[in-house]
Design an enzyme around this catalytic site. Structure first.
Site, mmCIF file in Angstrom:
data_model
loop_
_atom_site.group_PDB
_atom_site.id
_atom_site.type_symbol
_atom_site.label_atom_id
_atom_site.label_comp_id
_atom_site.label_asym_id
_atom_site.label_seq_id
_atom_site.Cartn_x
_atom_site.Cartn_y
_atom_site.Cartn_z
ATOM 1 C CE1 TYR A 156 -5.333 -11.126 9.764
ATOM 2 C CE2 TYR A 156 -7.051 -9.476 9.974
ATOM 3 C CZ TYR A 156 -5.914 -9.946 9.344
ATOM 4 O OH TYR A 156 -5.368 -9.232 8.308
ATOM 5 C CE LYS A 190 -4.536 -17.747 -3.814
ATOM 6 N NZ LYS A 190 -3.953 -17.639 -5.173
ATOM 7 C CG ASP A 240 -4.123 -14.580 -6.613
ATOM 8 O OD1 ASP A 240 -5.310 -14.900 -6.804
ATOM 9 O OD2 ASP A 240 -3.168 -15.297 -6.955
ATOM 10 C CG ASP A 284 -6.542 -6.191 7.160
ATOM 11 O OD1 ASP A 284 -6.610 -4.969 6.892
ATOM 12 O OD2 ASP A 284 -5.905 -6.633 8.130
ATOM 13 C CG ASP A 298 -5.635 -1.282 3.985
ATOM 14 O OD1 ASP A 298 -6.745 -0.888 4.390
ATOM 15 O OD2 ASP A 298 -4.680 -1.495 4.735
#
Length: 369
Positions: free
Chosen positions: A142, A193, A226, A250, A254
């Site tokens: 970001y 990852k 993941d 992020d 959620d």
């Protein structure tokens, strides 16, 4: 008693409606319990753009830097979809995070017993859920440079975002996760990852080294992000504290939020490093739910995430642990009484609006004293 300085930034959409219920709590705590809160209010997001042409003014930014803590509502909405990227509503929140150096984002996912049936998962999967996601907030993709769109000619363009992490950034966020785990169930799962990203390789290495050098008493596991998303849906109660980077944090937070029944239930805290002299941290507290422009102004928004964010403020910024515990118990008790905002409504419950839910929590807090 020393004054406790709060800056309130209600923002856009349902932000002002939810913040109004926190104002009630602050007024009650000042009047009935001599809490000593002193509040100022400012503009952020679309409301700030309308007033100043910026997503947050320099004057309100100065207020945020001077406050003991910032309470933030929500920003954004279709009204501002066409404004320049640099002054979009979300840029105000990013500026606050960057200039206040709020590198640690804490997002608890707690399933209140009364809401186990409201989750999209089976009640036995989520009942009693209590996990904490610790997200690195000021680095990663970001904020990494270069960040641009290049015109390659022949009708082709290239969008570039850069994932960048330095050792110190990973050390400090993992340290926060380990410290918090010591106050909970003493387990940390680090998610990245490393199989496809060099930043993930470094992340895993630095977390492992930090654990070995300072926090070997805490149980540490590693998981690909993941796979972590899958496991959050499969069996979330296997986790205690999850630490991860800005992008994955992020998304994973959620996912975790929806395990609890509604985005309207989830608070968050964004913390800076302790001041070397005072030990105090810059801090911003906000609900996870966003501005929800489709229901703004209707008086039906769920204020619990905003109120629970204030409970986190009491706990982390002012060490008002008893008061934070009492407020969280008040929320649980109101839900046990069967009161529900529209997003939580189910058969046999009593539907109430934003104001009535806030009033009930204030009354329950006073009754628990």
């Amino acid at each position: 008693m020393a004054t406790r300085k709060l800056l309130l930034l209600p923002g856009d959409g349902i932000g002002p409606e939810a913040m109004a219920e926190v104002k009630k709590l602050i007024e009650m705590m000042n009047a009935d319990f001599n809490a000593g809160f002193e509040t100022e209010e400012g503009l952020v997001g679309g409301s700030a753009y309308d007033a100043h042409g910026q997503s947050i003014s320099d004057a309100d930014m100065d207020k945020a830097m001077a406050a003991d803590a910032v309470l933030f509502g929500a920003v954004g909405g279709p009204k501002w979809d066409g404004v320049p990227y640099e002054v979009r509503p979300e840029a105000g929140l990013l500026r606050l995070r960057k200039e206040m150096e709020l590198f640690a984002n804490l997002r608890p996912a707690i399933c209140y017993p009364a809401l186990a049936a409201s989750s999209s998962l089976k009640p036995e999967v989520v009942e009693g859920l209590d996990i904490l996601i610790v997200r690195e907030l000021t680095g990663g993709v970001y904020f990494g440079e270069p960040k641009e769109i290049l015109d390659l000619g022949n009708g082709q363009k290239r969008g570039i975002d850069t994932q960048v992490y330095d050792t110190y950034e990973i050390e400090r966020i993992s340290g926060v996760a380990f410290e918090l785990a010591r106050t909970r169930s003493n387990k940390v799962c680090s998610m990245e990852k490393h199989n496809v990203m060099k930043s993930g390789v470094l992340w895993k290495e630095v977390v492992a080294n930090t654990h070995k050098e300072k926090y070997s008493d805490v149980e540490l596991t590693h998981m690909l992000a993941d796979a972590g998303g899958m496991q959050l849906v499969r069996w979330p109660k296997q986790f205690d504290v999850i630490v991860t980077d800005n992008l994955f944090g992020d998304m994973l937070s959620d996912v975790a939020a929806m395990l609890t029944g509604s985005l309207g239930m989830l608070p968050s805290a964004s913390l800076g490093a302790p001041d070397e002299k005072t030990g105090n941290r810059k801090a911003l507290y906000e609900p996870v739910h966003g501005s929800a422009p489709d229901i703004a102004g209707q008086g039906i928004a769920n204020p619990i995430a905003m109120i629970a964010s204030f409970a986190m403020c009491l706990r982390y910024s002012f060490n008002m642990v008893e008061e934070a515990d009492r407020l969280e118990k008040a929320i649980a008790a109101v839900l046990d009484d069967g009161l529900r905002t529209k997003d939580l409504m189910s058969d046999g419950m009593t539907e109430v609006g934003t104001t009535a839910m806030g009033d009930a929590i204030v009354a329950k807090y006073k009754a628990l004293v």
